[in-house]
Design an enzyme around this catalytic site. Structure first.
Site, PDB file in Angstrom:
ATOM      1  N   CYS A 135       4.796   3.818 -13.604  1.00  0.00           N
ATOM      2  CA  CYS A 135       5.198   2.594 -14.313  1.00  0.00           C
ATOM      3  C   CYS A 135       4.675   2.586 -15.744  1.00  0.00           C
ATOM      4  O   CYS A 135       4.322   1.532 -16.281  1.00  0.00           O
ATOM      5  CB  CYS A 135       4.753   1.335 -13.575  1.00  0.00           C
ATOM      6  SG  CYS A 135       5.492   1.187 -11.951  1.00  0.00           S
TER       7      CYS A 135
ATOM      8  N   LYS B 277      -5.186  -3.702  -4.664  1.00  0.00           N
ATOM      9  CA  LYS B 277      -5.915  -2.561  -5.236  1.00  0.00           C
ATOM     10  C   LYS B 277      -7.425  -2.725  -5.051  1.00  0.00           C
ATOM     11  O   LYS B 277      -8.190  -1.807  -5.319  1.00  0.00           O
ATOM     12  CB  LYS B 277      -5.595  -2.426  -6.725  1.00  0.00           C
ATOM     13  CG  LYS B 277      -4.182  -1.933  -7.028  1.00  0.00           C
ATOM     14  CD  LYS B 277      -3.982  -1.817  -8.520  1.00  0.00           C
ATOM     15  CE  LYS B 277      -2.735  -1.076  -8.935  1.00  0.00           C
ATOM     16  NZ  LYS B 277      -1.467  -1.594  -8.478  1.00  0.00           N
TER      17      LYS B 277
END
Lengths: 443, 158
Positions: free
Chosen positions: A395, A255
């Site tokens: 998630c 990320k």
């Protein structure tokens, strides 16, 4: 190598956003941005799921394989020595990025593994492993682990499992109807029984900064360990675990413009050296007999087996990349993009943005629900014009359930995102209801 | 037709807005299928003839994207049309149903290479367009996977 000094500590910055010429230069470094999707230039707005990679990161990983590949921390040949040096240099780069010591940086495969590492190490301490040094961290019935209702599953399920294994109780700080952490409720949840507070730095669904300035002192007063999930902050804000007063912080490399397969766990040295290991095997021991083993101190204690060498080197290059751009300037640019995104979405009928309002501190990310259109269908309309956005529950099922939705559409910016791209995304979202025949206020 | 229009054909839009076969009753033997990626859900029942040899009706409930819901609706419609033709012996036997499921799966997984046969699938052939959208195939399969699960359980006698 040395990283530039980083006096910028987050929050409002006076730094200038990137100019268009600078943005062009940044964008030119991301080869994937040159590809098309369905006849449109790729408009990548899914950096919160995984960031794209600048050429220098791809090259750093490839160069290691081409020129210096060898197993580290074993063998005496020259190549092994060079590889070990590169790997440990990467650790040093991460340590300076976090302003911590080298031996407080553990390389993991991703942030999820980092969170499991600390949960399992504490679980093993609770079984009596690690002896007297680990005993203060052991959990037993009556102890409490506290998370928030907006956590990513990776910062929830390992704690559910740890509670189940040790008899401890998992509690959570609720969110309010908007999706913001209910700070007032925190005082009723964090208390004398709290042994661990596990909280995200920035929500992966709302993009909001967590109120660490309130939560961490409460945990400290209770004598609890503080574990920070910094996945969504590390690419956007300077991450200083010591200034934040947290014991553990994890983030993923992919990320942060780095490779997949690499994550980082920062832990306070005395904590790491007191805890028993999670995974065991080679490269982490001092003496092994047929009956047992003695373990090296951190970081080796938590890095058994051949580590992720090329990925660590790629991550170090990614850190140099963001460091050279400057977090103050990244933050200034992304602040503008975030404000533009939120303001644009606020104008649209039939669009609900999850999380607190426009003025709450946030990164350039927004998750939206389109009235009458499932997120999956909305995402398809964006994909059709080359926009890569995330659909689903990200998630974070409990947060979506709390907000009364099963899924949302998320757009998230990176250092290569332009104001024009944000406008295109807002226009595409505006077009979703039209495509599905739902136009006007009352449709 | 653009790719998006191939995916969201009018038949699909209509079925997602006004689904057929929607509504389970107590006593239905159901299979619940879920797409964990996006939270799409379909709970489906096969209502068999008294002798248990033919499918008289398909009933279902669910929530999720238009593809998953339209596919369940189109599947229910297809079964009903076959059952209404029962005197001609067209109501599905377990083998007939399995053959439809197999053909549907093969077409949906073909990445646009194998269209659904309009003669056999009727309006459900509109789902052919989904096969080019790999991420959506699972959405379209939900109801059909539920039916297959029920067939397997029936064969096992449970």
């Amino acid at each position: 190598m040395t990283l530039s000094p980083a006096p910028y500590a987050g929050g409002v910055t006076e730094a200038a956003p990137f100019s268009s010429a600078e943005l062009e230069h940044i964008r030119a470094q991301f080869p994937i941005l040159r590809r098309d999707l369905h006849g449109h230039p790729l408009l990548y707005l899914d950096s919160a799921a995984t960031a794209q990679k600048p050429s220098r990161v791809i090259e750093a990983e490839a160069t290691f394989y081409r020129e210096a590949n060898a197993a580290v921390h074993r063998g005496a040949h020259t190549l092994a020595g060079e590889a070990t040096e590169l790997y440990e240099d990467a650790r040093g780069t991460v340590a300076r990025f976090l302003a911590v010591n080298d031996d407080e940086v553990i390389f993991t495969s991703n942030a999820t593994e980092g969170l499991n590492l600390i949960a399992y190490a504490i679980g093993n301490a609770s079984l009596g492993r690690g002896g007297a040094a680990a005993a203060p961290y052991a959990l037993r019935e009556g102890d409490e682990i506290v998370v928030t209702e907006l956590e990513h599953h990776a910062n929830l399920i390992p704690w559910q499992e740890l509670a189940a294994r040790t008899g401890a109780t998992l509690r959570f700080i609720p969110v309010d109807d908007s999706g913001a952490i209910d700070v007032d409720a925190a005082t009723g949840v964090i208390g004398a029984r709290t042994r661990i507070l596990a909280v995200s730095h920035v929500s992966n669904v709302t993009g909001a900064h967590s109120p660490l300035e309130t939560l961490v002192p409460l945990a400290r007063a209770a004598g609890a360990l503080v574990v920070l999930d910094a996945c969504q902050s590390a690419p956007h804000l300077p991450l200083r675990p010591r200034e934040l007063d947290v014991d553990v912080a994890v983030f993923s490399g992919h990320k942060l413009y780095g490779p997949t397969g690499i994550g980082v766990l920062y832990g306070r040295a005395e904590l790491l050296n007191a805890l028993p290991p999670f995974l065991t095997g080679g490269s982490m021991i001092t003496t092994v007999t047929m009956e047992g083993a003695e373990y090296l101190p951190a970081p080796q204690r938590f890095e058994p087996g051949t580590p992720r060498i090329a990925q660590a080197i790629g991550l170090a290059e990614a850190i140099r990349f963001v460091d050279e751009l400057g977090f103050d300037r990244i933050a200034a640019t992304e602040h503008q993009l975030g404000a533009r995104l939120l303001a644009g979405l606020a104008e649209l009928p039939g669009i609900r943005v999850l999380g607190a309002g426009i003025d709450a501190p946030r990164v350039a990310l927004a998750s939206v629900v389109v009235d009458g259109v499932h997120a999956h269908d909305a995402g398809q309309v964006l994909d059709n014009v080359g926009i890569a956005a995330r659909v689903g529950h990200h998630c974070a099922q409990p947060l979506h359930r709390r907000l009364g939705v099963t899924a949302s559409l998320r757009v998230s910016a990176g250092v290569h995102t332009t104001a024009d791209e944000i406008d295109q995304a807002v226009a595409a979202i505006a077009g979703v209801r039209h495509f599905f025949g739902l136009t006007g206020e009352n449709a | 037709m653009s790719g998006l229009e191939q995916l969201y054909q009018q038949i699909i839009m209509d079925h997602s807005k006004s689904p057929h076969g929607y509504g389970l009753t107590e006593g239905d033997v159901t299979s619940h299928q879920r797409n964990p990626v996006c939270g799409d859900e379909v709970t489906l029942a096969l209502r068999w003839s008294a002798d248990g040899t033919r499918v008289e009706e398909v009933a279902w409930e669910g929530s999720g994207c238009s593809i998953s819901q339209a596919s369940a609706s189109l599947f229910a419609t297809l079964a009903t049309l076959a059952a209404e033709d029962a005197e001609a012996g067209n109501a599905w036997t377990p083998d007939d149903l399995q053959a439809f499921i197999d053909e549907f799966r093969e077409a949906l997984r073909s990445r646009g290479q194998i269209p659904l046969d309009e003669e056999r699938f009727g309006d459900a052939a509109a789902l052919s367009g989904v096969s080019k959208f790999v991420a959506r195939v699972k959405c379209a399969m939900l109801a059909w996977v539920a039916a297959e699960d029920l067939l397997t359980r029936k064969a096992a006698g449970s």
